[in-house]
Design an enzyme around this catalytic site. Structure first.
Site, PDB file in Angstrom:
ATOM      1  N   HIS A 102       0.846  -1.202   0.000  1.00 12.43           N
ATOM      2  CA  HIS A 102       0.000   0.000   0.000  1.00 12.43           C
ATOM      3  C   HIS A 102       0.872   1.239   0.000  1.00 12.43           C
ATOM      4  O   HIS A 102       2.110   1.156   0.103  1.00 12.43           O
ATOM      5  CB  HIS A 102      -0.980  -0.026   1.166  1.00 12.43           C
ATOM      6  CG  HIS A 102      -0.379   0.046   2.543  1.00 12.43           C
ATOM      7  ND1 HIS A 102       0.528  -0.871   3.035  1.00 12.43           N
ATOM      8  CD2 HIS A 102      -0.574   0.939   3.555  1.00 12.43           C
ATOM      9  CE1 HIS A 102       0.839  -0.563   4.280  1.00 12.43           C
ATOM     10  NE2 HIS A 102       0.201   0.539   4.620  1.00 12.43           N
ATOM     11  N   HIS A 162      -7.408  -1.741   6.067  1.00 13.23           N
ATOM     12  CA  HIS A 162      -6.499  -0.686   6.522  1.00 13.23           C
ATOM     13  C   HIS A 162      -7.104   0.654   6.123  1.00 13.23           C
ATOM     14  O   HIS A 162      -8.157   0.690   5.477  1.00 13.23           O
ATOM     15  CB  HIS A 162      -5.118  -0.935   5.888  1.00 13.23           C
ATOM     16  CG  HIS A 162      -3.992  -0.207   6.530  1.00 13.23           C
ATOM     17  ND1 HIS A 162      -3.849  -0.088   7.896  1.00 13.23           N
ATOM     18  CD2 HIS A 162      -2.908   0.440   6.004  1.00 13.23           C
ATOM     19  CE1 HIS A 162      -2.747   0.602   8.154  1.00 13.23           C
ATOM     20  NE2 HIS A 162      -2.164   0.934   7.024  1.00 13.23           N
ATOM     21  N   ASP A 191       6.025   4.138   4.804  1.00 14.76           N
ATOM     22  CA  ASP A 191       6.895   3.115   5.405  1.00 14.76           C
ATOM     23  C   ASP A 191       6.886   1.811   4.618  1.00 14.76           C
ATOM     24  O   ASP A 191       7.527   0.831   5.012  1.00 14.76           O
ATOM     25  CB  ASP A 191       6.518   2.861   6.880  1.00 14.76           C
ATOM     26  CG  ASP A 191       5.055   2.477   7.082  1.00 14.76           C
ATOM     27  OD1 ASP A 191       4.197   3.000   6.347  1.00 14.76           O
ATOM     28  OD2 ASP A 191       4.770   1.653   7.970  1.00 14.76           O
ATOM     29  N   HIS A 192       6.172   1.804   3.469  1.00 13.53           N
ATOM     30  CA  HIS A 192       6.109   0.571   2.660  1.00 13.53           C
ATOM     31  C   HIS A 192       6.642   0.743   1.240  1.00 13.53           C
ATOM     32  O   HIS A 192       6.821  -0.242   0.534  1.00 13.53           O
ATOM     33  CB  HIS A 192       4.671   0.045   2.609  1.00 13.53           C
ATOM     34  CG  HIS A 192       4.193  -0.390   3.955  1.00 13.53           C
ATOM     35  ND1 HIS A 192       4.128  -1.701   4.350  1.00 13.53           N
ATOM     36  CD2 HIS A 192       3.814   0.340   5.037  1.00 13.53           C
ATOM     37  CE1 HIS A 192       3.711  -1.770   5.600  1.00 13.53           C
ATOM     38  NE2 HIS A 192       3.517  -0.538   6.047  1.00 13.53           N
ATOM     39  N   ASP A 240      -0.363  -3.780   5.891  1.00 12.92           N
ATOM     40  CA  ASP A 240      -0.897  -3.484   7.208  1.00 12.92           C
ATOM     41  C   ASP A 240      -2.374  -3.830   7.238  1.00 12.92           C
ATOM     42  O   ASP A 240      -3.061  -3.672   6.245  1.00 12.92           O
ATOM     43  CB  ASP A 240      -0.755  -2.006   7.515  1.00 12.92           C
ATOM     44  CG  ASP A 240       0.691  -1.527   7.585  1.00 12.92           C
ATOM     45  OD1 ASP A 240       1.610  -2.354   7.506  1.00 12.92           O
ATOM     46  OD2 ASP A 240       0.896  -0.310   7.692  1.00 12.92           O
ATOM     47  N   HIS A 245       6.391  -5.483  11.800  1.00 12.08           N
ATOM     48  CA  HIS A 245       5.804  -4.147  11.651  1.00 12.08           C
ATOM     49  C   HIS A 245       5.530  -3.545  13.034  1.00 12.08           C
ATOM     50  O   HIS A 245       4.440  -3.049  13.335  1.00 12.08           O
ATOM     51  CB  HIS A 245       4.509  -4.230  10.816  1.00 12.08           C
ATOM     52  CG  HIS A 245       4.004  -2.891  10.344  1.00 12.08           C
ATOM     53  ND1 HIS A 245       3.104  -2.137  11.059  1.00 12.08           N
ATOM     54  CD2 HIS A 245       4.288  -2.151   9.245  1.00 12.08           C
ATOM     55  CE1 HIS A 245       2.833  -1.019  10.416  1.00 12.08           C
ATOM     56  NE2 HIS A 245       3.546  -1.006   9.304  1.00 12.08           N
ATOM     57  N   HIS A 251       1.383   3.799   2.035  1.00 11.91           N
ATOM     58  CA  HIS A 251       1.922   4.512   3.194  1.00 11.91           C
ATOM     59  C   HIS A 251       3.447   4.487   3.052  1.00 11.91           C
ATOM     60  O   HIS A 251       4.025   3.472   2.645  1.00 11.91           O
ATOM     61  CB  HIS A 251       1.480   3.856   4.516  1.00 11.91           C
ATOM     62  CG  HIS A 251       0.079   4.232   4.916  1.00 11.91           C
ATOM     63  ND1 HIS A 251      -0.720   3.445   5.717  1.00 11.91           N
ATOM     64  CD2 HIS A 251      -0.668   5.333   4.601  1.00 11.91           C
ATOM     65  CE1 HIS A 251      -1.895   4.047   5.887  1.00 11.91           C
ATOM     66  NE2 HIS A 251      -1.883   5.193   5.222  1.00 11.91           N
TER      67      HIS A 251
HETATM   68 ZN   LIG Z   1       2.957   0.455   7.853  1.00 10.36          ZN
HETATM   69 ZN   LIG Z   2      -0.134   1.489   6.560  1.00  7.96          ZN
END
Ligand SMILES: [Zn+2]
Ligand SMILES: [Zn+2]
Length: 303
Positions: A62, A141, A66-67, A211, A269, A64
């Site tokens: 996805h 999510h 951090d991915h 997530d 995570h 976000h």
């Molecule tokens: Zn994340």
């Molecule tokens: Zn996320």
């Protein structure tokens, strides 16, 4: 070793001095699949001695940061190294615009082609070759997010060599027998397949779920997998926070593992607030015994 998961980064939103954000390499039969590509991924590939040229398929869960924010550094390095092979990227449809925007500003023309495979909630199988399939499925999510199921294909049955001579099996019949057919001799006798062959090993399966908040809808999809990687951002103390942010607690990840009868659960995570993640592992173990709280650089073998 047939299959393994190498955890490059095990933290959630913020990288810490100990843990990078989401990035993983799933390896099966010599193929390397990068799952998520947070900032620092190319350094972590180097540290874990995974060759850049081995990466032909990147799966982004996805959008976000951090991915996926490490993707552009990695693409730039591929270009500087003069990569020629196509690179396949699988992710939410909007990722295509972001990639196009970045690659437009790369000084020289890209040395390789990016083949983008957009995923939406109706997408199922996103990759298939003779050894395995990869399917996508929806997570719960804040934004469209996808889990991935890697499934080895069932191999043909192994023919017992001595039976060829014993029953005078012609070469043209061998393929059918390996596929499970019985053999009929010249005099009409039926030789059952299980006398002629040995069953192949059970195919390996791996599911990646991050997530997501707790979501029992995915149980039929991940049922019985050999390894389930499930996010466990929070401990029980922060269960309300997990709910508000559409994340899971370690106990929730373990409950899903239990209900889906998986063999091994890997949790990751983690929120940066947990310096020591053994609290999360211990909480998960109260629900499901076979749990590993991952750390950066950990390689989990699947056999
Ligand atoms: Zn994340
Ligand atoms: Zn996320």
């Amino acid at each position: 070793m047939k299959s393994s998961l190498t955890v490059l980064g095990s933290n959630s939103a913020l990288p810490t001095s100990e843990r990078f954000s989401s990035a993983h390499v799933f390896q099966m039969h010599g193929r390397f699949f990068l799952i998520d590509c947070a900032e620092g991924t190319q350094i972590l590939l180097r540290k874990n001695k995974i060759s850049f040229s081995a990466i032909d398929h990147i799966f982004i869960t996805h959008l976000h940061g951090d991915h996926y924010l490490g993707l552009f550094g990695l693409l730039s390095s591929f270009n500087l190294l003069g990569r020629k092979k196509d690179l396949h990227i699988y992710g939410p449809e909007k990722l295509q615009d972001i990639i196009t925007f970045h690659t437009e500003y790369i000084e020289n023309e890209m040395s390789f082609s990016i083949v983008f495979h957009g995923i939406n909630k109706n997408t199922t199988v996103i990759f298939e070759d003779k050894m395995l399939t990869v399917s996508a499925f929806s997570m719960k999510h804040r934004i469209p997010t996808f889990g991935f199921l890697f499934k080895e294909k069932l191999k043909l049955r192994n023919l017992k060599k001595e039976t060829i001579k014993q029953y005078h099996i012609p070469i043209k019949e061998i393929k059918r027998i390996k596929e499970g057919a019985d053999f009929i001799t010249n005099d009409g006798s039926v030789i059952p397949n299980d006398i002629l062959t040995i069953a192949p090993p059970e195919p390996i399966s791996f599911a990646f779920c991050s997530d997501t908040m707790y979501n029992e809808n995915i149980i039929p999809i991940i049922e019985g997998v050999d390894l389930l990687y499930h996010e466990a951002t929070f401990s029980e103390e922060f269960s309300q926070r997990a709910k508000e942010t559409f994340h899971s607690t370690a106990c929730q990840a373990a409950t899903l593992a239990l209900k889906a009868h998986v063999r091994t659960l890997a949790i990751g995570h983690f929120s940066a607030r947990f310096k020591d993640v053994s609290i999360l592992e211990n909480e998960a173990k109260t629900v499901f015994e076979n749990v590993i709280a991952v750390r950066d650089g950990m390689k989990i073998k699947i056999s």
